[in-house]
Design a protein around this motif. Structure first.
Motif, short mmCIF file in Angstrom:
data_model
loop_
_atom_site.label_atom_id
_atom_site.label_comp_id
_atom_site.label_asym_id
_atom_site.label_seq_id
_atom_site.Cartn_x
_atom_site.Cartn_y
_atom_site.Cartn_z
N UNK B 343 0.84 -1.20 0.00
CA UNK B 343 0.00 0.00 0.00
C UNK B 343 0.87 1.24 0.00
N UNK B 344 0.32 2.35 -0.49
CA UNK B 344 1.09 3.57 -0.62
C UNK B 344 1.18 4.34 0.69
N UNK B 345 1.96 5.42 0.67
CA UNK B 345 2.15 6.21 1.88
C UNK B 345 0.86 6.90 2.30
N UNK B 357 -0.41 2.78 16.16
CA UNK B 357 0.83 3.11 16.88
C UNK B 357 0.54 4.05 18.04
N UNK B 361 1.09 3.08 21.85
CA UNK B 361 2.06 3.84 22.66
C UNK B 361 1.36 4.44 23.88
#
Lengths: 155, 657
Positions: B343-345, B357, B361
Motif C-alpha cells: 500500500x502507498x504512503x 501506533x 504507545x
C-alpha cells in the motif's frame, strides 16, 4: 539497495526513532512525577528532601487536630509512634479522616519540617490501613497487634 | 439448601466447561464432526448452570440468608431490595460469579449467532472460550466460593453493603465493564482459533469484528459510567483520577480501539494480519491484568477488592499461562499467515497504522505509569506513586496526534490516494477548523493554548467527517445519499464525533472549572462564576438505613433562583461509615456542584462549591463512541455477507443466485 528496501528501511528507522523519543519522554516525565513515600522517622531524620512533592503518612495522633475558627485551615500530627510530623492543610478533609486513623498526605516539606499538604488521603473503609502506613509502623516496630491481619480483611 | 444447589451448579458448569475446552479441540484436530459438535451443547449447558447458580446467589441476597458468608458480609436486612440485588456483585466473590456468567453468556451468544462459521472454526473458538471459563471457574470454586456458609453460628443480620456502592451507578457499572472485559475473550478466542487453524484471512477478520466492536462499546460505556459515578459519589467533583484501577480498564479499551481499526484493515485489505492477532491477544491479556490488579491486593485503591495473596497468585499464574501460551502459539504460527499486499504512503492503511501506533504507545505509557510503582516496590521496597501530571503530560499530546491523524484517516482511500486530491479535500477543512478554533478560544475569553488546540482539533475531526459525508453523497445528492449509507459508516461517524465531544469536555471542564472550598454559616452567601450560592444550613434527616445532615443551597443567577441543591452528609448505621452525597444541578453547558465537608461550630459547614463548564460532554462523548460501536456492529453485512462467504469457504454454494 533497491528502492523498496530503502523505503522500508526509512520507515523502520522512523518508527524506531519515534518510539525512542516517546520512551525518553515517558521516562523523564516519570522521573519528574514520582512521589516517594517517607515515614515520620525518615522525615525527622532529615532524609526527605525539601521543596519536592512527597508522600508522608502514619496514624493521626489523638487530640492533635486543630482547626482555625474562620477558615478551612487545619493542622494535625501524624505519627509512627516513634517520631511525629506536623501536617498543615487547607480544605476539606476526606470523609474517613479522623484521629487514630491511618492516612497519607501529599505535599512539600518547609524549613520548619512541617509538611504543607495539598492532598490528604484516607481510605474508604474504617478498618483499612494504607500499606505505606503499615510499613512505617513496621519500620518503627510499633505495628499494633492484628493490624496486619486487619489489612488482609479490609475490603 | 438453595445455596448448595448454586454451588453444585457452579461445579457442574466447570465440568461442562472442561468438556467444552477439550473434546471439540481434539475433534477439530482429528476431523471428527461428532466431537466438534459437542462444543455447542456444552456451551449451552454451561451457561444454563451458571445462570442457575447466579440466581441462587441472588435469591440468598433477596431473602436475607445471612448463613451464607458472602451475603452476611455484604448485605443487611435494612437494605432496599434493588441494592440487595446489586450487592450480588458488590464484592469479590459475587462479582467473579457475574464475570463467569457473562463469559458463559458470550460463549452462548457465539454459539447461537455463528451458525455460519465453519464447524472446525466454531469448535476451536468455543473450546478456547471453554479454557478461559475453566480458569475462571476454578478460581471461583477453589479460592472464592460465594456460597460458603457460616454455620452453625450465622449472624442475625448482615454487615451491610459498602455505602459507596449503594447507588444506581454501581448497579449498572460493573456488568457493563465486565461485558467489555469478557467480550474481548471472544476476539481472543477467534484469534487463537485462527492461529490454530493457520488460516488468518479476511473472513476471520469479518467474523471477529462485530464481536470486538460490541465488547469495545460495552467497555467504553462501562468506563463512562464509572467516571460518572466517581464524579457524583466520591464528593470530590473529579471524574478521572488516573487511579491504577481506572487505568486497568482504560488500557484494554485503548488496545481494543486499536484492534477494531486494525481488524478493519485486515478485513478490507488482508494486511496487518499478525499485528491484528497480536492486538487481540493483548486486549484480552490486559483485561486479565486488570482483573489481577484489582483482585490481588497489590494495589491500593478505592475500587480494589480484598487483599488475598492466594487469589493474586492464582490470577497471576493464569495470566502468565494465557499470555505465555498464546504468544508461543503466535511465534510458532504467525509466519505462516504472512501477507503480501502493498500500500502507498497516503493510504488508509498507513493512517490506520498511525492510529494503532498512537493508541498502543498511549497504552504502553499508561501501563508504565501503573506498573512502575509496583515493580519498584517489589524490587527495592521503595514506596512511591506516579502522579496525574505524568499521565496528563503524555496522554493528552498523544490524543491530540490521534485526532490529527483521524481527520486525514477518514478521508484517505484504501491502497493509495492522489496527494493533490487529498490536499484539495483537507485544505478547506483545515482553514475552517483553524477559524473555528480561534473563534472558540476567543469566545471562552481567558486564553489558553490547550483550549485553542482542542477547539481546532475537535473542529478538524468533525469537519473532516462532514467533508467525507459530502464526498460520499456527491453523486446522489445529500438527502438521497445519506439514506444509502451503511450503519457501520454511521457508527464510525458517530464514534468519531464522540471523540471530539469528549475532548472538548475534558479540556473545557478542566480549564474553566471554578472551585471554592470554604466555610459557610447558615444564611451566608458566596459568588462563584456569576452564580450566587446561598447556604441555608443543614437539617437532620432519616433515610432507610442511614441518618444524614441534609443541607439546602439556593443558587441564584442575576437575582433569580435557578436551582435548589441538597448536598448531604450521610452516616450509614451498620458500618458507621460517613458518605458525601453531592448536590448537583446538571446542565448541557455547565454543572453546579455542591458537596458538604465536615460540620464546624455554630451550624456552619465546610462546603465545596464547583462550577464545571461542559463536564457532561465528557460522558456524552463516551456514550456517543459506545453508541457508534453498537450501530456499527448492527451493520447488515455482518449477517448477509458472512453467510455467503462462509458457505463459499465450505464449498457449499455452487452458483450464486
Amino acid at each position: 539497495m533497491n528502492p523498496v528496501r530503502k523505503k522500508r528501511l526509512f520507515i523502520i528507522l522512523g518508527i524506531l526513532a519515534g518510539v525512542g523519543v516517546a520512551v525518553g519522554l515517558a521516562l523523564s516525565a516519570l522521573q519528574q512525577n514520582i512521589n516517594l513515600f517517607y515515614t515520620p522517622t525518615q522525615i525527622a531524620a532529615g532524609e526527605a528532601p525539601q521543596d519536592t512533592r512527597i508522600r508522608a503518612g502514619g496514624m493521626v495522633k489523638e487530640g492533635s487536630v486543630s482547626r482555625s475558627a474562620d477558615s478551612l485551615d487545619v493542622q494535625f500530627v501524624v505519627t509512627d509512634f516513634a517520631k511525629d510530623v506536623t501536617i498543615r492543610y487547607r480544605g476539606i478533609l476526606p470523609d474517613l479522616f479522623r484521629e487514630g486513623q491511618g492516612i497519607v498526605a501529599l505535599g512539600r516539606l518547609n524549613e520548619e519540617g512541617v509538611l504543607v499538604a495539598d492532598e490528604v488521603l484516607a481510605k474508604h473503609d474504617e478498618k483499612y490501613m494504607p500499606p505505606e502506613v503499615t510499613k512505617a509502623l513496621k519500620d518503627s516496630g510499633k505495628l499494633p497487634d492484628g493490624a496486619a491481619g486487619k489489612m488482609g480483611a479490609a475490603q | 439448601m438453595i445455596p448448595e444447589l448454586g454451588h453444585l451448579a457452579m461445579i457442574l458448569a466447570l465440568c461442562l466447561a472442561a468438556v467444552q475446552a477439550s473434546l471439540p479441540l481434539i475433534g477439530a484436530w482429528r476431523g471428527d464432526r461428532q466431537w466438534m459438535g459437542l462444543a455447542r451443547p456444552a456451551a449451552w449447558g454451561q451457561f444454563a448452570f451458571l445462570l442457575f447458580s447466579f440466581l441462587c446467589l441472588t435469591q440468598a441476597f433477596l431473602v436475607d440468608d445471612f448463613s451464607v458468608a458472602y451475603v452476611a458480609k455484604n448485605s443487611n436486612s435494612a437494605l432496599p431490595w434493588f441494592y440487595k440485588f446489586s450487592a450480588v456483585w458488590g464484592a469479590h466473590e459475587g462479582s467473579l460469579l457475574l464475570w463467569a456468567l457473562i463469559l458463559g453468556g458470550w460463549t452462548f451468544a457465539v454459539s447461537v449467532f455463528s451458525r455460519q462459521l465453519p464447524e472446525v472454526m466454531l469448535a476451536r473458538v468455543l473450546s478456547v472460550m471453554g479454557m478461559i471459563s475453566v480458569g475462571f471457574l476454578l478460581f471461583l470454586i477453589v479460592t472464592s466460593n460465594p456460597f460458603a456458609r457460616l454455620l452453625p453460628q450465622s449472624p442475625a443480620n448482615g454487615r451491610d453493603l459498602n455505602p459507596l456502592l449503594q447507588d444506581f451507578g454501581l448497579i449498572v457499572h460493573p456488568p457493563m465493564l465486565y461485558m467489555g472485559y469478557v467480550g474481548f475473550s471472544v476476539a481472543f478466542a477467534f484469534a487463537i482459533a485462527a492461529l490454530l487453524g493457520g488460516r488468518l484471512d479476511a473472513a476471520w477478520a469479518r467474523w471477529s469484528r462485530p464481536w470486538t466492536i460490541v465488547a469495545w462499546a460495552f467497555l467504553g460505556v462501562g468506563i463512562v459510567l464509572g467516571s460518572w459515578w466517581a464524579y457524583y459519589e466520591l464528593g470530590w467533583g473529579g471524574w478521572w483520577f488516573w487511579d491504577p484501577v481506572e487505568n486497568a480498564s482504560l488500557m484494554p479499551w485503548l488496545v481494543g480501539t486499536a484492534l477494531l481499526h486494525s481488524l478493519a484493515v485486515t478485513e478490507k485489505r488482508g494486511v496487518f494480519k499478525s499485528w491484528t492477532v497480536l492486538l487481540a491477544i493483548a486486549a484480552f491479556s490486559l483485561s486479565l491484568l486488570g482483573t489481577f490488579l484489582v483482585r490481588s491486593g497489590v494495589l491500593t485503591s478505592v475500587h480494589a477488592f480484598a487483599a488475598d495473596p492466594e487469589r493474586g497468585t492464582f490470577i497471576l499464574i493464569f495470566l502468565l499461562f494465557v499470555v505465555g501460551s498464546s504468544l508461543t502459539l503466535f511465534a510458532l504460527r504467525a509466519p505462516v499467515v504472512k501477507s503480501s499486499v502493498g500500500f502507498g504512503l497516503w493510504s488508509r492503511e498507513t493512517l490506520l497504522l498511525a492510529n494503532n501506533l498512537v493508541l498502543v504507545v498511549a497504552c504502553a505509557m499508561v501501563l508504565l505509569g501503573t506498573l512502575y510503582p509496583l515493580v519498584l516496590d517489589a524490587l527495592t521496597g521503595a514506596k512511591l506513586s506516579v502522579g496525574p501530571p505524568y499521565f496528563n503530560a503524555l496522554f493528552l499530546p498523544l490524543m491530540a496526534i490521534l485526532m490529527l491523524a483521524l481527520g486525514v484517516g477518514v478521508l484517505v482511500r484504501w491502497k493509495d490516494t492522489p496527494l493533490k486530491w487529498l490536499r484539495g479535500m483537507l485544505l478547506p477543512v483545515l482553514v475552517v477548523s483553524g477559524a473555528l478554533g480561534l473563534l472558540g478560544a476567543w469566545l471562552f475569553g481567558d486564553f489558553h493554548w490547550a483550549v485553542l488546540a482542542t477547539c481546532l482539533l475537535a473542529a478538524w475531526v468533525v469537519l473532516a467527517g462532514v467533508r467525507d459525508l459530502l464526498d460520499k453523497t456527491r453523486h446522489k445528492g445529500l438527502l438521497k445519499g445519506i439514506a444509502g449509507l451503511s450503519r457501520s459508516y454511521w457508527g464510525m461517524q458517530i464514534a468519531h464525533l464522540g471523540i471530539a465531544v469528549c475532548a472538548l469536555g475534558v479540556v473545557l471542564s478542566s480549564q474553566y472549572a471554578l472551585e471554592r472550598d470554604l466555610r459557610m454559616a447558615p444564611g451566608e452567601s458566596v459568588e462563584v462564576g456569576g452564580y450566587q450560592f446561598v447556604f441555608d444550613g443543614a437539617k437532620h434527616h432519616q433515610g432507610p438505613n442511614y441518618t444524614s445532615d441534609r443541607a439546602t443551597v439556593h443558587v441564584l443567577q442575576d437575582g433569580r433562583e435557578i436551582a435548589v441543591l441538597h448536598p448531604e452528609k450521610r452516616v450509614y448505621q451498620v458500618r458507621a461509615m460517613p458518605m458525601t452525597e453531592a448536590g448537583i444541578d446538571p446542565g448541557f453547558t455547565r454543572d453546579l456542584y455542591v458537596a458538604l465537608g465536615e460540620p464546624l461550630e455554630d451550624g456552619a459547614w465546610a462546603v465545596r462549591l464547583h462550577v464545571k463548564p461542559f463536564v457532561r460532554w465528557i460522558w456524552l462523548g463516551g456514550l456517543l463512541m459506545g453508541f457508534g460501536g453498537f450501530l456499527a456492529a448492527l451493520d447488515r453485512r455482518y449477517r448477509v455477507k458472512v453467510t455467503t462467504k462462509a458457505r463459499e469457504a465450505l464449498g457449499l454454494t455452487g452458483v450464486q443466485a
